[in-house]
Scaffold this active site. Structure first.
Site, PDB file in Angstrom:
ATOM      1  N   LYS A  53       0.809  -1.223   0.000  1.00 46.86           N
ATOM      2  CA  LYS A  53       0.000   0.000   0.000  1.00 46.86           C
ATOM      3  C   LYS A  53       0.841   1.271   0.000  1.00 46.86           C
ATOM      4  O   LYS A  53       0.405   2.302  -0.497  1.00 46.86           O
ATOM      5  CB  LYS A  53      -0.969   0.006   1.185  1.00 46.86           C
ATOM      6  CG  LYS A  53      -2.070  -1.013   1.033  1.00 46.86           C
ATOM      7  CD  LYS A  53      -3.243  -0.734   1.957  1.00 46.86           C
ATOM      8  CE  LYS A  53      -4.390  -1.698   1.680  1.00 46.86           C
ATOM      9  NZ  LYS A  53      -5.413  -1.663   2.742  1.00 46.86           N
ATOM     10  N   LYS A  66      -8.843 -12.975  -6.574  1.00 47.10           N
ATOM     11  CA  LYS A  66      -9.828 -13.008  -5.493  1.00 47.10           C
ATOM     12  C   LYS A  66     -10.948 -11.988  -5.756  1.00 47.10           C
ATOM     13  O   LYS A  66     -10.673 -10.897  -6.246  1.00 47.10           O
ATOM     14  CB  LYS A  66      -9.095 -12.618  -4.199  1.00 47.10           C
ATOM     15  CG  LYS A  66      -9.626 -13.249  -2.957  1.00 47.10           C
ATOM     16  CD  LYS A  66      -8.711 -12.957  -1.775  1.00 47.10           C
ATOM     17  CE  LYS A  66      -8.870 -11.532  -1.279  1.00 47.10           C
ATOM     18  NZ  LYS A  66      -8.491 -11.326   0.114  1.00 47.10           N
ATOM     19  N   LYS A  88     -13.441  -6.009  -2.921  1.00 46.71           N
ATOM     20  CA  LYS A  88     -14.313  -4.844  -2.732  1.00 46.71           C
ATOM     21  C   LYS A  88     -13.972  -3.732  -3.705  1.00 46.71           C
ATOM     22  O   LYS A  88     -14.811  -2.924  -4.044  1.00 46.71           O
ATOM     23  CB  LYS A  88     -14.097  -4.279  -1.317  1.00 46.71           C
ATOM     24  CG  LYS A  88     -14.718  -5.079  -0.199  1.00 46.71           C
ATOM     25  CD  LYS A  88     -14.304  -4.450   1.131  1.00 46.71           C
ATOM     26  CE  LYS A  88     -14.960  -5.140   2.309  1.00 46.71           C
ATOM     27  NZ  LYS A  88     -14.411  -4.643   3.592  1.00 46.71           N
TER      28      LYS A  88
HETATM   29  P1  AMP Z   1     -11.683  -7.296   3.312  1.00 45.60           P
HETATM   30  O1  AMP Z   1     -12.555  -7.348   2.095  1.00 45.60           O
HETATM   31  O2  AMP Z   1     -10.238  -7.361   2.925  1.00 45.60           O
HETATM   32  O3  AMP Z   1     -12.018  -6.195   4.266  1.00 45.60           O
HETATM   33  O4  AMP Z   1     -11.912  -8.671   4.092  1.00 45.60           O
HETATM   34  C1  AMP Z   1     -12.884  -8.931   5.090  1.00 45.60           C
HETATM   35  C2  AMP Z   1     -12.871 -10.429   5.367  1.00 45.60           C
HETATM   36  O5  AMP Z   1     -13.386 -11.165   4.233  1.00 45.60           O
HETATM   37  C3  AMP Z   1     -11.470 -10.998   5.621  1.00 45.60           C
HETATM   38  O6  AMP Z   1     -11.537 -11.996   6.612  1.00 45.60           O
HETATM   39  C4  AMP Z   1     -11.093 -11.587   4.266  1.00 45.60           C
HETATM   40  O7  AMP Z   1     -10.142 -12.602   4.347  1.00 45.60           O
HETATM   41  C5  AMP Z   1     -12.435 -12.119   3.760  1.00 45.60           C
HETATM   42  N1  AMP Z   1     -12.459 -12.097   2.275  1.00 45.60           N
HETATM   43  C6  AMP Z   1     -12.211 -11.033   1.487  1.00 45.60           C
HETATM   44  N2  AMP Z   1     -12.324 -11.365   0.177  1.00 45.60           N
HETATM   45  C7  AMP Z   1     -12.633 -12.702   0.140  1.00 45.60           C
HETATM   46  C8  AMP Z   1     -12.881 -13.644  -0.919  1.00 45.60           C
HETATM   47  N3  AMP Z   1     -12.846 -13.290  -2.205  1.00 45.60           N
HETATM   48  N4  AMP Z   1     -13.185 -14.914  -0.589  1.00 45.60           N
HETATM   49  C9  AMP Z   1     -13.247 -15.282   0.709  1.00 45.60           C
HETATM   50  N5  AMP Z   1     -13.023 -14.449   1.743  1.00 45.60           N
HETATM   51  C10 AMP Z   1     -12.722 -13.170   1.484  1.00 45.60           C
END
Ligand code: AMP
Ligand code: TRP
Length: 326
Positions: free
Chosen positions: A111, A192, A195
């Protein structure tokens, strides 16, 4: 009962990857754990945020937490910035961390991109996360694999302080996701679901309407073979869709493969739209019921109060060990 702590950043677009990979586990853990779930707004300001949007995002995540089935009678649900102990403990931990170990964090490296003007908060992000976890004497932290390094540094800090000042912190364990629980992007199944991806059809957000869900699934990337068969290596698109189908329907992948033997991708995708909508609709209904309610505000205030009681107890213990204050 073992204590569970986890946090989600209020940065919008909570998608089915977040739900299937993380949030669904939060609900399951409530049954036999003492759970604390936090909306980590202080972490989110390590990157620029529009204040008005941030407020809305905080309330969105809170409403979604409840909509998916987190129960304020079983779990403490609160907003990080409403409990001052997090930043206070972060400072104390910062004085026991090394700039070298923070420089090695991959998230910081990604980042900050070596920029001299990267926010200092981005550098100390893992310390605030460690404070979140250690403040509640946490045993288990359910998170994605991308958080492994942050859990490691949390454990290192806890052990370092315990060695130096005598037993002060519980040393927590990470509870990481299984590979199958990883939901991939719909337009590029080798990445993956995220968001922040530019293409909105790469993800299904929990708040997408039926039309959008249909569009995203119908145009998702597959292959030219035409058989519905699970093989992450050679058929990542269809395999990802099978994972989503399985997670939402409760059917095993093999069962689904059988059901669609001899049928085309179009048929399968149409049914996947129905399965997905059916799973998400009740969450959306509950979300809309609660999103603008006084009940939601009351739950967050009550959660902050309960969290604060635990936080103050821990901080009293820590200050005593460190010789801080009177
Ligand atoms: P974040 O979107 O990075 O804020 O992640 C929030 C939670 O969702 C964390 O525990 C991530 O590991 C999980 N997470 C984010 N993207 C994925 C995905 N594509 N598949 C499964 N888990 C996810
Ligand atoms: N860093 C985590 C993420 O981006 C969010 C987070 C902050 C967290 N504090 C936490 C997760 C404490 C678990 C425990 O996903």
């Amino acid at each position: 009962m073992k204590r569970v702590f986890s946090g989600v950043q209020p940065t919008g677009n909570i998608h089915i990857g977040n739900y299937l990979g993380a949030l669904k586990q939060f609900v399951e853990l409530q049954q036999d754990h003492d759970c604390v779930y936090c909306i980590v707004d202080l972490h989110s300001i390590t990157m620029p945020q529009d204040p008005k949007v941030l407020r809305e995002n905080i309330m969105d995540v809170a409403a979604l937490y409840l909509a998916i089935g987190l129960d304020p009678k079983k779990s403490i649900i609160f907003v990080q910035s409403m409990v001052p102990g997090h930043t206070e403990l972060a400072w104390i931990l910062m004085c026991n961390s090394y700039t070298g170990e923070l420089s090695r964090m991959t998230q910081f490296k990604q980042k900050s991109r070596d920029s001299e003007s990267a926010p200092t908060g981005l550098f100390t992000y893992p310390i605030l996360m460690a404070a979140d976890i250690l403040l509640y004497d946490t045993d288990v932290v359910p998170v994605g694999n991308d958080q492994k390094q942050h859990i490691e540094i949390t454990r290192d800090l806890a052990e370092r302080v315990n060695n130096k000042y005598g037993k002060t912190f519980v040393v927590p364990d990470g509870r990481f996701l299984k590979e199958g629980a990883r939901i991939m992007s719909l337009d590029d199944p080798t990445a993956k679901m995220s968001k922040s991806a530019e293409n909105i059809h790469s993800r299904i957000s929990l708040l997408d309407d039926t039309n959008k869900i249909k569009k995203s699934i119908m145009r998702s990337t597959t292959d030219s073979e035409g058989t519905i068969h699970y093989d992450m290596g050679s058929k990542p698109g269809i395999s990802n869709l099978l994972n989503i189908y399985s997670a939402f329907s409760g059917l095993g992948v093999v069962e689904i493969e059988k059901k669609y033997e001899g049928r085309g991708y179009g048929d399968f995708k149409k049914d996947l739209v129905d399965v997905t909508v059916e799973a998400i609709l009740p969450i959306q209904q509950r979300y809309h019921e609660i999103r603008k309610s006084q009940e939601l505000i009351d739950i967050l205030k009550d959660g902050a109060e309960k969290a604060n009681t635990i936080s103050e107890k821990t901080l009293t213990r820590v200050k005593e060990k460190f010789g801080l204050g009177l």
